[in-house]
Write a protein that holds these residues in place. Sequence first.
Motif, PDB file in Angstrom:
ATOM      1  N   THR A  58       5.382  -3.101 -13.009  1.00  0.00           N
ATOM      2  CA  THR A  58       4.241  -2.201 -12.894  1.00  0.00           C
ATOM      3  C   THR A  58       3.388  -2.576 -11.694  1.00  0.00           C
ATOM      4  OG1 THR A  58       4.233  -2.282 -15.291  1.00  0.00           O
ATOM      5  CG2 THR A  58       2.461  -1.100 -14.265  1.00  0.00           C
ATOM      6  N   THR A  59       3.149  -3.861 -11.546  1.00  0.00           N
ATOM      7  CA  THR A  59       2.327  -4.312 -10.417  1.00  0.00           C
ATOM      8  C   THR A  59       3.002  -3.978  -9.091  1.00  0.00           C
ATOM      9  OG1 THR A  59       1.707  -6.149 -11.831  1.00  0.00           O
ATOM     10  CG2 THR A  59       1.020  -6.274  -9.550  1.00  0.00           C
ATOM     11  N   ILE A  60       4.318  -4.198  -9.035  1.00  0.00           N
ATOM     12  CA  ILE A  60       5.035  -3.896  -7.790  1.00  0.00           C
ATOM     13  C   ILE A  60       4.929  -2.412  -7.458  1.00  0.00           C
ATOM     14  CG2 ILE A  60       7.315  -3.776  -6.710  1.00  0.00           C
ATOM     15  CD1 ILE A  60       8.061  -6.320  -8.208  1.00  0.00           C
ATOM     16  N   ALA A  61       5.201  -1.556  -8.459  1.00  0.00           N
ATOM     17  CA  ALA A  61       5.174  -0.110  -8.216  1.00  0.00           C
ATOM     18  C   ALA A  61       3.786   0.337  -7.771  1.00  0.00           C
ATOM     19  CB  ALA A  61       5.598   0.638  -9.475  1.00  0.00           C
ATOM     20  N   MET A  62       2.756  -0.151  -8.459  1.00  0.00           N
ATOM     21  CA  MET A  62       1.392   0.258  -8.133  1.00  0.00           C
ATOM     22  C   MET A  62       0.966  -0.278  -6.768  1.00  0.00           C
ATOM     23  SD  MET A  62      -0.538   0.007 -11.791  1.00  0.00           S
ATOM     24  CE  MET A  62      -0.086   1.129 -13.105  1.00  0.00           C
ATOM     25  N   GLY A  63       1.375  -1.522  -6.504  1.00  0.00           N
ATOM     26  CA  GLY A  63       1.025  -2.105  -5.216  1.00  0.00           C
ATOM     27  C   GLY A  63       1.632  -1.325  -4.061  1.00  0.00           C
ATOM     28  N   LEU A  64       2.889  -0.943  -4.230  1.00  0.00           N
ATOM     29  CA  LEU A  64       3.591  -0.194  -3.184  1.00  0.00           C
ATOM     30  C   LEU A  64       2.918   1.158  -2.944  1.00  0.00           C
ATOM     31  CD1 LEU A  64       6.090  -1.327  -1.832  1.00  0.00           C
ATOM     32  CD2 LEU A  64       7.452   0.338  -3.098  1.00  0.00           C
ATOM     33  N   TYR A  65       2.578   1.798  -4.059  1.00  0.00           N
ATOM     34  CA  TYR A  65       1.907   3.101  -3.975  1.00  0.00           C
ATOM     35  C   TYR A  65       0.590   2.957  -3.215  1.00  0.00           C
ATOM     36  CZ  TYR A  65      -0.007   7.562  -5.541  1.00  0.00           C
ATOM     37  OH  TYR A  65      -0.533   8.819  -5.574  1.00  0.00           O
ATOM     38  N   ALA A  66      -0.203   1.972  -3.630  1.00  0.00           N
ATOM     39  CA  ALA A  66      -1.507   1.767  -2.993  1.00  0.00           C
ATOM     40  C   ALA A  66      -1.341   1.488  -1.506  1.00  0.00           C
ATOM     41  CB  ALA A  66      -2.249   0.624  -3.680  1.00  0.00           C
ATOM     42  N   LEU A  67      -0.308   0.730  -1.174  1.00  0.00           N
ATOM     43  CA  LEU A  67      -0.081   0.351   0.216  1.00  0.00           C
ATOM     44  C   LEU A  67       0.171   1.577   1.100  1.00  0.00           C
ATOM     45  CD1 LEU A  67      -0.026  -2.621   1.130  1.00  0.00           C
ATOM     46  CD2 LEU A  67       2.425  -2.334   1.478  1.00  0.00           C
ATOM     47  N   ILE A  68       1.069   2.456   0.633  1.00  0.00           N
ATOM     48  CA  ILE A  68       1.370   3.658   1.421  1.00  0.00           C
ATOM     49  C   ILE A  68       0.138   4.553   1.494  1.00  0.00           C
ATOM     50  CG2 ILE A  68       2.866   5.674   1.641  1.00  0.00           C
ATOM     51  CD1 ILE A  68       5.003   4.182   0.143  1.00  0.00           C
ATOM     52  N   TYR A  69      -0.573   4.622   0.379  1.00  0.00           N
ATOM     53  CA  TYR A  69      -1.777   5.443   0.307  1.00  0.00           C
ATOM     54  C   TYR A  69      -2.809   4.966   1.330  1.00  0.00           C
ATOM     55  CZ  TYR A  69      -5.659   7.769  -2.104  1.00  0.00           C
ATOM     56  OH  TYR A  69      -6.740   8.555  -2.426  1.00  0.00           O
ATOM     57  N   ILE A  70      -2.940   3.643   1.433  1.00  0.00           N
ATOM     58  CA  ILE A  70      -3.942   3.080   2.333  1.00  0.00           C
ATOM     59  C   ILE A  70      -3.611   3.402   3.794  1.00  0.00           C
ATOM     60  CG2 ILE A  70      -4.827   0.872   3.204  1.00  0.00           C
ATOM     61  CD1 ILE A  70      -4.773  -0.067   0.247  1.00  0.00           C
ATOM     62  N   VAL A  71      -2.312   3.573   4.075  1.00  0.00           N
ATOM     63  CA  VAL A  71      -1.926   3.950   5.437  1.00  0.00           C
ATOM     64  C   VAL A  71      -2.643   5.240   5.857  1.00  0.00           C
ATOM     65  CG1 VAL A  71      -0.019   4.769   6.862  1.00  0.00           C
ATOM     66  CG2 VAL A  71       0.302   2.791   5.383  1.00  0.00           C
ATOM     67  N   PHE A  72      -2.759   6.169   4.901  1.00  0.00           N
ATOM     68  CA  PHE A  72      -3.447   7.422   5.219  1.00  0.00           C
ATOM     69  C   PHE A  72      -4.927   7.173   5.520  1.00  0.00           C
ATOM     70  CE2 PHE A  72       0.290   9.207   3.263  1.00  0.00           C
ATOM     71  CZ  PHE A  72       0.526  10.303   4.076  1.00  0.00           C
ATOM     72  N   ALA A  73      -5.518   6.238   4.782  1.00  0.00           N
ATOM     73  CA  ALA A  73      -6.916   5.906   5.033  1.00  0.00           C
ATOM     74  C   ALA A  73      -7.063   5.359   6.457  1.00  0.00           C
ATOM     75  CB  ALA A  73      -7.417   4.893   4.007  1.00  0.00           C
ATOM     76  N   PHE A  74      -6.101   4.526   6.864  1.00  0.00           N
ATOM     77  CA  PHE A  74      -6.169   3.964   8.212  1.00  0.00           C
ATOM     78  C   PHE A  74      -5.991   5.051   9.273  1.00  0.00           C
ATOM     79  CE2 PHE A  74      -5.639  -0.222   6.278  1.00  0.00           C
ATOM     80  CZ  PHE A  74      -6.530  -0.937   7.071  1.00  0.00           C
ATOM     81  N   LEU A  75      -5.046   5.965   9.019  1.00  0.00           N
ATOM     82  CA  LEU A  75      -4.848   7.078   9.951  1.00  0.00           C
ATOM     83  C   LEU A  75      -6.135   7.869  10.099  1.00  0.00           C
ATOM     84  CD1 LEU A  75      -1.346   8.528   8.972  1.00  0.00           C
ATOM     85  CD2 LEU A  75      -2.003   7.463  11.123  1.00  0.00           C
ATOM     86  N   THR A  76      -6.789   8.108   8.962  1.00  0.00           N
ATOM     87  CA  THR A  76      -8.021   8.885   8.983  1.00  0.00           C
ATOM     88  C   THR A  76      -9.103   8.169   9.782  1.00  0.00           C
ATOM     89  OG1 THR A  76      -7.443   9.710   6.805  1.00  0.00           O
ATOM     90  CG2 THR A  76      -9.710  10.025   7.517  1.00  0.00           C
ATOM     91  N   VAL A  77      -9.254   6.882   9.512  1.00  0.00           N
ATOM     92  CA  VAL A  77     -10.269   6.114  10.245  1.00  0.00           C
ATOM     93  C   VAL A  77      -9.943   6.151  11.743  1.00  0.00           C
ATOM     94  CG1 VAL A  77     -11.172   3.795  10.645  1.00  0.00           C
ATOM     95  CG2 VAL A  77     -10.912   4.642   8.321  1.00  0.00           C
ATOM     96  N   GLY A  78      -8.646   6.070  12.063  1.00  0.00           N
ATOM     97  CA  GLY A  78      -8.233   6.149  13.468  1.00  0.00           C
ATOM     98  C   GLY A  78      -8.638   7.471  14.096  1.00  0.00           C
ATOM     99  N   TYR A  79      -8.441   8.547  13.330  1.00  0.00           N
ATOM    100  CA  TYR A  79      -8.809   9.865  13.847  1.00  0.00           C
ATOM    101  C   TYR A  79     -10.313   9.950  14.081  1.00  0.00           C
ATOM    102  CZ  TYR A  79      -8.946  14.849  14.510  1.00  0.00           C
ATOM    103  OH  TYR A  79      -9.137  16.084  15.053  1.00  0.00           O
ATOM    104  N   TYR A  80     -11.081   9.399  13.135  1.00  0.00           N
ATOM    105  CA  TYR A  80     -12.532   9.401  13.286  1.00  0.00           C
ATOM    106  C   TYR A  80     -12.943   8.606  14.531  1.00  0.00           C
ATOM    107  CZ  TYR A  80     -14.361  11.676   9.094  1.00  0.00           C
ATOM    108  OH  TYR A  80     -14.734  12.593   8.168  1.00  0.00           O
TER     109      TYR A  80
END
Lengths: 262, 650
Positions: free
Chosen positions: B620-642
């Motif tokens: 469960t931790t692995i699956a959730m961690g992986l999900y969060a990791l990919i999700y955070i990439v979008f946050a970084f992309l967004t911050v980059g765009y800003y």
Amino acid sequence: MNKTHTSQQTVLHAQNVRKSFGTRGNVQEVLKGIDLRVNEGEFVGIMGPSGAGKTTLLNVLATIDRATDGAILIGGDDISKMKDAGLSAFRRDKLGFIFQDYNLLDTLTAKENILLPISLGKVKKKEAEARFNDIATILGITDIAHKYPHEISGGQKQRTSAARALINEPSMVFADEPTGALDSKSASSLLGTMADVNKKRGVTIMMVTHDAVASSYASRVVFLKDGQIYSELYRGDKTRQAFFQDILKVQGVLGGDSVDTI
Amino acid sequence: MTLFDLVIRSMRKNIKHYYLYFFALIFSVVLYFVFATLQYDSAVVERAGQSMKFSSAFKVAGGLLIFIAGIFIVYANAIFLKRRSREIGLYQLIGLNKGAVARLLIIENSLLSAGALLIGIGIGILVSRVFLLLLMKLVDYEGFIALSFSTAAILQTVVVFVAIILLTTIQMIYTVYRNTLLSLFNADKKGENPKKPKTFVSAVLALLGIGLIVFGYWLSANMMNTMLFFNMIAVLVSTILGTYLIFRVTISWMFYQIRSRKQGHLGLKNSLSIGSLMHRMKGNANSLTIITVLSAMTLAMLAGSYSLYYSTEKESRYSMPHDFMFESDEGLAAQFGEELIENGIDFTSEKIELLSVWGTFEKDVFPEWDGPMDGTYGFSIVSDQQLEKAGFQVEAPKKGKAVMHDMNYAMSMNNMKLPFDVNVTSGESDRQFRITELGSGNVVNFVSVGFQLVVNDVYFEELKEQLPLESEGNMVLDVYAVNLLDRDQLEAASKIFSQSKYIDNAEGENYAYSTDYYSMYENGILTNGLLIFIAGFLGLVFLISTGSILYFKQMTEAEQEKQNYATLRQLGFTVKDIMRGIIRKQMFVFGLPLAIGLLHSVFAIKAASFLFMSDITIPTTIAMGLYALIYIVFAFLTVGYYRKTVKAAL
């Protein structure tokens, strides 16, 4: 008259300021060597026909844009040698801005907008509150402090903008066509307040305008033509009406966009 | 200039606006095409031939995929249209009638879609092999994998996307016909202005939102009773409603409280985060709720199916603790042993005696939802030493006490209070066993042996003497446990075992439980491998869709606030100062849905953990961690765009 000015301290000193735009082969020189000295407590109007370089000059002097050549000293600091971060800090601490279209943040209330320039925590809350009350009273905007920009009139917006320009007690305030978007009543009310603030608080103001009425509130008007200073007028002890007539005369000789309308 | 020229010109001029919608289209086409290709692939079909689950699982997942892709594209198109509304208005202002504007948009949309379909299918052909290899690895397929070019998959993709594109065309026509010029010109200025909330009502609703979620969590941990189905619905409704209230009311209410307490001294960071967020909270509440709920569902689905896959081996072991087992027939066990030797496979073969008796449980030992368990049940008494010889480690307590095993009742056994008594009611003499420990899984392979009571060997021998084992359906059952020494030979041994003589009875039918550990494990890997693949695939689609929607929305917001950044920089704030505020805002925009989604899914998984006998914290931790990791990439992309926007603002 000149004597009284030279005895005062120089706030801004521009020496041989040049500014060109464009890339190699297609360079256009907008400012062709401007020398200008502004003393503490002056209210300087910058006039000139469209394309004379008024706004460019203001941007360069106000550190928003960089000059291609020449030196600019504000309060003794040579801003043409400063780095970007230094310039930002300089603008925040020493300068104030009033824009034609107010440039208020529509997500913030009037008070929040006004307090922005001192929002990085260097000024204590108590002190900030005192300054706000002080300025809001002078500009007559205490009632609208908690309203959003879309809830107030253009004149009120520009007063808010002016309050924001004054909150950090700047060495100098730059105003770019502050009355451009206002009706004549709001415009003269604002200009009256600006002249008042200039006189009573000794705030140095530089205002770019194409409107002879607006510049008649100034203590000195500098005329630009083709990127160079064409002439200067001091108001001295003249009434505003007489000063206005003088300005019109120069403007007539200069030729420009607003001549025909009068 | 014809309409077509105008289309080409506007497309060339507006690449910036188009690429977002174009990307959404291509992305959806690629994923759908990959999925369709796998469905028709010969290797998949071959492997799938073994189970019906395969094809039906693919069908359901395909339907879901169309659904997600449809919503995603329509959403991207809506953002795209909003950004272009000024342009649409301008066409009308200069005299094009609505019909012509609609035609213009339709031509554009057709060109774009055709391009996206072509590119999408092209990329799909390239990447489908990767996905195929991944799927086959997950289900342990070892044959040669050749990817055939599937026209059926192309056809299916084209049909699905033509339908979706028709939908977006209707959406465009609707935008042109239903909007007034004024609303078109002001579309990008829209944004609500935070009003003073009605303090009392807001406070109540704000707390209600938190209350509903807490109640949902509480219920999810306590829903094992006769109203299980009703409880599940209640949990869903209360958490979703609670989530909506959190975004719609609680957050605004909290922001308002913070803001009014500051009395105008908001500070730059808060101005850029709280100020900006409050400005759009109403419009964002819906999408943030949907994203949170979707994230929670995806996370639960991913974590659940990964846990299944991850614990396949363990769970198979729980029901089949021995590699092979023969019932009663010693000769057959010996024959199997000989055949193993012939094939050079080393093993141990041990006899285990089961004292098969009837007995009853102490009253109310089982949880209520298991129904009344006050009847008579079959028990098998086993010696700890015999088990140990067969390679099954278990520590039996002293005389009169026993460890109980039964994987069929794993769920109930998690909720039983120790110790309790079991009464073996054989003959005249009742005998009580005190159960001091509950073991996991079975101790022998057969499920028909009932509750297994492990006792210590001395006591076992005593019982064997004293219990009336020849009467009333009681008996001694001998089973033979065959365990390999080398795990790697399991597959070969399993093949030998699968011969008819070992697993069929005299009539040529399979014995009810005549399977071996390895076959069960293989079967589990096939099912769970497929499940994790589909869950992962859908999860990826969900994740990228929700991430993109947040990214697109933030892109639009960044452009709307560009003037603000210009002003701030003129006022003397550095890019760094401004970015600090923006990062705070993004931590909210991306972080809150993720945090609440994670929390939801943790409780969902907890509630579903009764399905597992093994500990699923790690998968469960692995699956959730992986999900969060990919999700955070979008946050970084967004911050980059800003950052790009703020830098370019001055």
